[in-house]
Write a protein that holds these residues in place. Structure first.
Motif, PDB file in Angstrom:
ATOM      1  N   TRP A 196     -17.119 -50.715  25.002  1.00  0.00           N
ATOM      2  CA  TRP A 196     -16.696 -52.040  25.427  1.00  0.00           C
ATOM      3  C   TRP A 196     -17.417 -53.133  24.636  1.00  0.00           C
ATOM      4  O   TRP A 196     -16.799 -54.102  24.194  1.00  0.00           O
ATOM      5  CB  TRP A 196     -16.929 -52.201  26.923  1.00  0.00           C
ATOM      6  CG  TRP A 196     -16.429 -53.493  27.502  1.00  0.00           C
ATOM      7  CD1 TRP A 196     -15.318 -54.182  27.138  1.00  0.00           C
ATOM      8  CD2 TRP A 196     -17.015 -54.225  28.565  1.00  0.00           C
ATOM      9  NE1 TRP A 196     -15.174 -55.299  27.923  1.00  0.00           N
ATOM     10  CE2 TRP A 196     -16.204 -55.351  28.806  1.00  0.00           C
ATOM     11  CE3 TRP A 196     -18.134 -54.032  29.364  1.00  0.00           C
ATOM     12  CZ2 TRP A 196     -16.486 -56.285  29.787  1.00  0.00           C
ATOM     13  CZ3 TRP A 196     -18.416 -54.965  30.342  1.00  0.00           C
ATOM     14  CH2 TRP A 196     -17.595 -56.075  30.547  1.00  0.00           C
ATOM     15  N   SER A 231     -11.934 -51.058  17.615  1.00  0.00           N
ATOM     16  CA  SER A 231     -10.481 -51.030  17.843  1.00  0.00           C
ATOM     17  C   SER A 231      -9.685 -50.733  16.575  1.00  0.00           C
ATOM     18  O   SER A 231      -8.571 -50.222  16.660  1.00  0.00           O
ATOM     19  CB  SER A 231     -10.008 -52.335  18.475  1.00  0.00           C
ATOM     20  OG  SER A 231     -10.232 -53.412  17.607  1.00  0.00           O
ATOM     21  N   ASP A 253      -6.724 -42.282  17.423  1.00  0.00           N
ATOM     22  CA  ASP A 253      -5.479 -42.511  18.158  1.00  0.00           C
ATOM     23  C   ASP A 253      -4.757 -41.172  18.355  1.00  0.00           C
ATOM     24  O   ASP A 253      -3.689 -40.938  17.791  1.00  0.00           O
ATOM     25  CB  ASP A 253      -4.603 -43.503  17.384  1.00  0.00           C
ATOM     26  CG  ASP A 253      -3.308 -43.816  18.107  1.00  0.00           C
ATOM     27  OD1 ASP A 253      -3.243 -43.640  19.343  1.00  0.00           O
ATOM     28  OD2 ASP A 253      -2.349 -44.220  17.424  1.00  0.00           O
ATOM     29  N   ILE A 261      -0.553 -44.020  20.375  1.00  0.00           N
ATOM     30  CA  ILE A 261      -0.249 -45.273  21.081  1.00  0.00           C
ATOM     31  C   ILE A 261      -0.989 -46.464  20.486  1.00  0.00           C
ATOM     32  O   ILE A 261      -0.888 -47.565  20.995  1.00  0.00           O
ATOM     33  CB  ILE A 261      -0.572 -45.147  22.593  1.00  0.00           C
ATOM     34  CG1 ILE A 261      -2.030 -44.740  22.806  1.00  0.00           C
ATOM     35  CG2 ILE A 261       0.381 -44.182  23.258  1.00  0.00           C
ATOM     36  CD1 ILE A 261      -2.454 -44.667  24.254  1.00  0.00           C
ATOM     37  N   GLY A 262      -1.730 -46.235  19.416  1.00  0.00           N
ATOM     38  CA  GLY A 262      -2.486 -47.295  18.764  1.00  0.00           C
ATOM     39  C   GLY A 262      -3.966 -47.211  19.105  1.00  0.00           C
ATOM     40  O   GLY A 262      -4.327 -46.893  20.240  1.00  0.00           O
ATOM     41  N   SER A 263      -4.787 -47.508  18.124  1.00  0.00           N
ATOM     42  CA  SER A 263      -6.240 -47.426  18.322  1.00  0.00           C
ATOM     43  C   SER A 263      -6.764 -48.354  19.407  1.00  0.00           C
ATOM     44  O   SER A 263      -7.580 -47.937  20.226  1.00  0.00           O
ATOM     45  CB  SER A 263      -6.964 -47.692  16.995  1.00  0.00           C
ATOM     46  OG  SER A 263      -6.762 -46.621  16.114  1.00  0.00           O
ATOM     47  N   PRO A 264      -6.332 -49.631  19.462  1.00  0.00           N
ATOM     48  CA  PRO A 264      -6.861 -50.508  20.521  1.00  0.00           C
ATOM     49  C   PRO A 264      -6.520 -50.022  21.931  1.00  0.00           C
ATOM     50  O   PRO A 264      -7.353 -50.084  22.831  1.00  0.00           O
ATOM     51  CB  PRO A 264      -6.202 -51.862  20.235  1.00  0.00           C
ATOM     52  CG  PRO A 264      -5.830 -51.823  18.793  1.00  0.00           C
ATOM     53  CD  PRO A 264      -5.500 -50.382  18.513  1.00  0.00           C
ATOM     54  N   ILE A 265      -5.307 -49.508  22.114  1.00  0.00           N
ATOM     55  CA  ILE A 265      -4.922 -49.007  23.443  1.00  0.00           C
ATOM     56  C   ILE A 265      -5.684 -47.723  23.764  1.00  0.00           C
ATOM     57  O   ILE A 265      -6.152 -47.538  24.890  1.00  0.00           O
ATOM     58  CB  ILE A 265      -3.397 -48.803  23.534  1.00  0.00           C
ATOM     59  CG1 ILE A 265      -2.690 -50.150  23.412  1.00  0.00           C
ATOM     60  CG2 ILE A 265      -3.013 -48.115  24.844  1.00  0.00           C
ATOM     61  CD1 ILE A 265      -1.187 -50.075  23.330  1.00  0.00           C
ATOM     62  N   SER A 266      -5.828 -46.843  22.785  1.00  0.00           N
ATOM     63  CA  SER A 266      -6.601 -45.617  22.992  1.00  0.00           C
ATOM     64  C   SER A 266      -8.044 -45.954  23.368  1.00  0.00           C
ATOM     65  O   SER A 266      -8.621 -45.339  24.266  1.00  0.00           O
ATOM     66  CB  SER A 266      -6.593 -44.750  21.735  1.00  0.00           C
ATOM     67  OG  SER A 266      -5.304 -44.248  21.492  1.00  0.00           O
ATOM     68  N   GLY A 280      -9.060 -48.771  24.752  1.00  0.00           N
ATOM     69  CA  GLY A 280      -9.014 -49.346  26.103  1.00  0.00           C
ATOM     70  C   GLY A 280      -8.927 -48.281  27.177  1.00  0.00           C
ATOM     71  O   GLY A 280      -9.595 -48.371  28.210  1.00  0.00           O
ATOM     72  N   LEU A 281      -8.125 -47.251  26.939  1.00  0.00           N
ATOM     73  CA  LEU A 281      -8.016 -46.153  27.906  1.00  0.00           C
ATOM     74  C   LEU A 281      -9.320 -45.374  28.013  1.00  0.00           C
ATOM     75  O   LEU A 281      -9.717 -44.954  29.107  1.00  0.00           O
ATOM     76  CB  LEU A 281      -6.858 -45.229  27.536  1.00  0.00           C
ATOM     77  CG  LEU A 281      -5.459 -45.820  27.714  1.00  0.00           C
ATOM     78  CD1 LEU A 281      -4.403 -44.878  27.149  1.00  0.00           C
ATOM     79  CD2 LEU A 281      -5.184 -46.124  29.177  1.00  0.00           C
ATOM     80  N   THR A 340      -9.935 -37.869  29.503  1.00  0.00           N
ATOM     81  CA  THR A 340     -10.665 -38.378  28.337  1.00  0.00           C
ATOM     82  C   THR A 340     -11.482 -37.266  27.683  1.00  0.00           C
ATOM     83  O   THR A 340     -11.509 -37.141  26.452  1.00  0.00           O
ATOM     84  CB  THR A 340     -11.575 -39.554  28.746  1.00  0.00           C
ATOM     85  OG1 THR A 340     -10.764 -40.597  29.291  1.00  0.00           O
ATOM     86  CG2 THR A 340     -12.358 -40.095  27.561  1.00  0.00           C
TER      87      THR A 340
END
Length: 149
Positions: A39, A46, A51, A55-60, A62-63, A91
């Motif tokens: 975080w 990001s 990934d 779904i994209g590095s930033p979303i991965s 975030g998850l 995860t």
């Protein structure tokens, strides 16, 4: 006395619940530290975060932060315990079997340890010292009170 130690018949004793609480606190804080690191370095990570789900590095990322930080907090206090553990377990599955699939075991060992501990404690439940236990007792009390009317 020795029989109770060797062959426990009450899985929700105070001793077991204290042990479950200790495991929740220790492993929850350990995993939460990983989430805090991710975080606090979100901008840098990001662009380069794996990934594995497409779904994209930033979303991965975030998850992963959600599973490691937010769910760890719920896990520690025992709130919606089993629901919170699903992203944590997922995860670790992704980290062990996909992200580090071709790495030496020493590299993916930590994800494996978390995965095994989380699966075992998922099955064991949160114990008496959890918000879920308090909520469950209150729901049971209300249910039995409504039957008496």
């Amino acid at each position: 006395m020795i029989y109770n130690f060797l062959f426990p018949t009450k899985p929700n004793t105070t001793k077991v619940s204290l042990l479950l609480l200790a495991v929740r606190i220790i492993f929850g804080i350990l995993l939460m530290n990983h989430g805090i690191q991710k975080w606090s370095n979100f901008q840098e990570l990001s662009a380069v975060f794996p990934d594995p789900l497409g779904i994209g590095s930033p979303i991965s990322l975030g998850l992963a932060i959600f599973g490691e930080l937010v769910c760890s907090m719920a896990f520690i206090v025992g709130f919606l315990y089993r629901l919170a553990m699903i992203p944590m377990i997922f995860t670790m599955i992704v980290a062990f079997f996909i992200v580090h699939a071709n790495d030496a075991f020493a590299v993916k060992e930590m994800a494996f340890i978390y995965l095994i501990v989380f699966i075992i404690i998922y099955i064991a439940g949160p114990g008496k010292f959890s918000i879920d236990h308090i909520i469950g007792n209150e729901l049971q009390r209300r249910k039995s009170k409504s039957y008496k009317k």
